[in-house]
Design a protein around this motif. Sequence first.
Motif, mmCIF file in Angstrom:
data_model
loop_
_atom_site.group_PDB
_atom_site.id
_atom_site.type_symbol
_atom_site.label_atom_id
_atom_site.label_comp_id
_atom_site.label_asym_id
_atom_site.label_seq_id
_atom_site.Cartn_x
_atom_site.Cartn_y
_atom_site.Cartn_z
ATOM 1 N N GLU A 1 0.815 -1.214 0.000
ATOM 2 C CA GLU A 1 0.000 0.000 0.000
ATOM 3 C C GLU A 1 0.851 1.268 0.000
ATOM 4 O OE1 GLU A 1 -3.554 0.298 -0.093
ATOM 5 O OE2 GLU A 1 -3.323 -1.773 -0.750
ATOM 6 N N SER A 2 2.059 1.190 0.568
ATOM 7 C CA SER A 2 2.905 2.389 0.588
ATOM 8 C C SER A 2 3.751 2.451 -0.679
ATOM 9 C CB SER A 2 3.813 2.377 1.820
ATOM 10 O OG SER A 2 4.743 1.316 1.717
ATOM 11 N N GLY A 3 3.777 1.355 -1.415
ATOM 12 C CA GLY A 3 4.525 1.339 -2.658
ATOM 13 C C GLY A 3 6.016 1.145 -2.467
ATOM 14 N N SER A 4 6.447 0.828 -1.246
ATOM 15 C CA SER A 4 7.879 0.633 -1.023
ATOM 16 C C SER A 4 8.102 -0.383 0.087
ATOM 17 C CB SER A 4 8.524 1.969 -0.644
ATOM 18 O OG SER A 4 9.771 1.733 -0.018
ATOM 19 N N TRP A 5 9.028 -1.291 -0.126
ATOM 20 C CA TRP A 5 9.324 -2.288 0.907
ATOM 21 C C TRP A 5 10.001 -1.647 2.100
ATOM 22 C CZ3 TRP A 5 14.372 -2.644 2.337
ATOM 23 C CH2 TRP A 5 15.311 -2.086 1.452
ATOM 24 N N LYS A 6 10.541 -0.426 1.887
ATOM 25 C CA LYS A 6 11.264 0.240 2.969
ATOM 26 C C LYS A 6 10.354 0.509 4.165
ATOM 27 C CE LYS A 6 14.443 2.677 0.017
ATOM 28 N NZ LYS A 6 14.380 3.904 -0.755
ATOM 29 N N TRP A 7 9.111 0.893 3.878
ATOM 30 C CA TRP A 7 8.208 1.198 4.993
ATOM 31 C C TRP A 7 7.843 -0.060 5.761
ATOM 32 C CZ3 TRP A 7 8.601 5.707 6.679
ATOM 33 C CH2 TRP A 7 8.797 6.787 5.814
ATOM 34 N N GLY A 8 7.767 -1.172 5.064
ATOM 35 C CA GLY A 8 7.518 -2.438 5.746
ATOM 36 C C GLY A 8 8.673 -2.773 6.677
ATOM 37 N N ALA A 9 9.893 -2.640 6.154
ATOM 38 C CA ALA A 9 11.076 -2.922 6.961
ATOM 39 C C ALA A 9 11.147 -1.950 8.126
ATOM 40 C CB ALA A 9 12.324 -2.799 6.094
ATOM 41 N N PHE A 10 10.836 -0.680 7.840
ATOM 42 C CA PHE A 10 10.864 0.331 8.892
ATOM 43 C C PHE A 10 9.925 -0.035 10.033
ATOM 44 C CE2 PHE A 10 8.901 4.070 10.825
ATOM 45 C CZ PHE A 10 10.015 4.739 11.298
ATOM 46 N N SER A 11 8.703 -0.453 9.677
ATOM 47 C CA SER A 11 7.734 -0.744 10.733
ATOM 48 C C SER A 11 8.184 -1.936 11.573
ATOM 49 C CB SER A 11 6.341 -0.964 10.148
ATOM 50 O OG SER A 11 6.267 -2.217 9.534
ATOM 51 N N MET A 12 8.854 -2.905 10.960
ATOM 52 C CA MET A 12 9.330 -4.049 11.736
ATOM 53 C C MET A 12 10.408 -3.615 12.725
ATOM 54 S SD MET A 12 9.588 -7.125 8.972
ATOM 55 C CE MET A 12 9.544 -8.488 10.126
ATOM 56 N N ILE A 13 11.352 -2.819 12.223
ATOM 57 C CA ILE A 13 12.483 -2.439 13.067
ATOM 58 C C ILE A 13 12.065 -1.415 14.116
ATOM 59 C CG2 ILE A 13 14.750 -1.332 13.054
ATOM 60 C CD1 ILE A 13 14.973 -2.519 10.125
#
Lengths: 735, 77
Positions: A703-715
Amino acid sequence: METTIALAGNPNSGKTTLFNLLTGAHQHVGNYPGVTVEKKQGMCVFKDQKFHIVDLPGTYSLSPYSLEETVARDFLVIEKPSMIINIIDASNLERNLFLTLQFLEMGFPMCIALNMMDVAKGRGILVDTQKLSTFLNVPVIPMVARSGAGKELLMQSAAKLSEKLSNTKPLKISYGADIDQALSKMQEMIERNGFLTDDLPSRWLALKYLEGDDQVKKLGRRHNPDLSAVLEEISHDLSNHLERSMDTTAEAIIGEYRYGFIRSLIAQGVVQTDSARKPFYFSDRLDRVLTHRIFGPVFLAAALLGLYHFTFTFSQAPVEWLEKAFEYIRQVADAGLSEGPLKSLLISGIIDGAGGVFSFVPLIMLMFLGIAILEDSGYLARVAFMLDRIFRFFGLHGNSVVAYIISGGIAGGCAVPGIMATRTLKSPKERLATMLTLPFMNCGAKLPVFAVLIAAFFANYKTTVMVLVTIAAWLVALFAARLFRSTILPGEAAPFVMELPPYHLPTPKGLIIHMWERTWQYLKKAGPVILAISVILWAMMSYPQLPAATQQAFEMQKQQTISGFAPDIIHELSMGGETGNFSAAALNLQEQLNLIDSREAGEALKHSVAGKIGTAFEKLSVYAGFDWRVNIALVGGVAAKEVIISTMGTAYSLGNADMEEDGRLSTRLRSAQGFDSLTAISLIVFIMFYSPCFISVVCICRESGSWKWGAFSMIFNTAAAFILAVTVYQLGLFF
Amino acid sequence: MNRICMRQMSKGQAGQVARVTASGELGRRIRDMGLVPGATIQIQGHAPLRDPVAIKIMDFTLTLRNNEADFIFVEVT
């Protein structure tokens, strides 16, 4: 050949109802290419003729304000449907016609479905459909989509229109001397050069240049950069002129003249106002109470509490049935299969994993039903209205509240549909801030973990703890959002210029569709993904097995213990039967054997991959009070929070069949070494805030269009949760 | 007739929009929703925290924040 019809109209005009009415079950949902806007398509067969119906997103205009508007406009320009069915709310004609005019200016063959004739009549608004049809030069079909009245006529009219699908003459509205002059000059140039005129009317193209529509300008630059530059210059000169002479913009004038055109239509007798017409309706009277300074918030609190009670009271029984059903399947598998890795995989991996997810489906379904009632009745829009001021303080939007509630703001939702619900937020920054903080809410998968911990250590304070947990979730989410908005996601707030739709009674069909859509989003993860995760976790907790020598040593120990007892006691035990009938000596033997078994299982778990991971994390997690067994469960919980309970169950049962039957996890935890109420609090805090489950992370990436935000939320979430849990635990050690 | 900013209007007060000074995205949104010069509006009420405000325009209820209402000037009697 099949005819493609675009179904277009304002939000709240009954578009979805009409779409369902026309297409029935023949529909499928996808996304518009490259964006997260839902695209619904369906088939409608009328008198042997096939119509392919595309439901355009609900918009108020085609000016590119929101993603929906851009998508709707692009669909019309690029995909060029054969015709448009424009649905209009008759009780709200003036505003709805604003969009209609823009379709007519594009020159699309069109039918108007004049919906909600009954509501309009009830309000004393009488629309002269004949006159409207004559003025706009398109067929107008009065209808009531909710009851299906007018469907035949509408499709008849569409079928008739489809027989002669030449582009109709676009509607020509006068925009005053200055603009009309510029328009005709530009129109002449566009036509002379054949500039995009194969697809689009020249006047519309000129208008879009004047309005400063970036998408159209981009299209034009690709087609003919020189002409595009000239057109841009004319627009620019006009803007300067208007700015200087009248302190306004071309865009503003165009909008004003469109509404002026509509007002003159109405004044010419399209709307007859009944003498009984009142300016305020039932809905407005209701709002006086429901958004009242004092009653408003009181009612809001009552509604949310009511929803909570409704969900938990009515879901209790079905959740128990499902749990029993899975327990039964487990027993059947246990009795029917011979010992071995396959059995262990089936029971501990697949059945327990699936059971953990499916058992909570009733709870989540009821929560989503409740939310659908709030949403479809129009109340949720009022909640956003009342809470916007607070949410704005934290850098969010009033509409963020909807996503929070779906994610478990009242305890028991799911972040996956919550993340989808952030699509209503117009500002990408506000949307991201909402998306990243809503996994802090207490979703349906976290609740059973809390339930076990509460039952073990705070059985007398169940309600208090749940209330505290809910408040803490909101506080952390809001302050985290504020932090994001003032650091990594700075930017302007999106406007709150929104319609408060009139209250209305939700239809059962609408509620069921709504509830099911979200439940399905939750259920999808229970499919292959969670199964695969359960199997992987099972394998990690079972392998590598203890070395043969160790296994033998345990076996030796057992033999030694047995040899210390008289043969009749050994015989008594091996006969099996009810534990209660055993003699004291047999019980003693059994207990000793169990002890060895559990030590072996404990050793085996510790020896496994999961055990090693858990032990490796122990160095750090000890500050928050977690030992290696808790760590295993927490690592599993990253895959899906449902896994935490079953993993802890395995880790703390230590493989003892008898203890598993009479020892519930909460009892086991209470007696477990190194696990006390402080550990429980620390664990609740950590589980509330640490990494979103795997599916939510995938959803955030998409939904954010970037895997970075997924990684960010995990970390970020894990770090934040750890700091909070350590703080709580270390402070707690002083008391 | 007297021209005031929409924020200053009290509950129940009605008037005719005279001027909208918002530009860009906000201006576009305000116009699309029918808040253009000549439109008749009435203040329907405020949220419990006094912001946003709900107004009656044409046949529907529109909400906007106080700082967005600042761009709208209304002729009141």
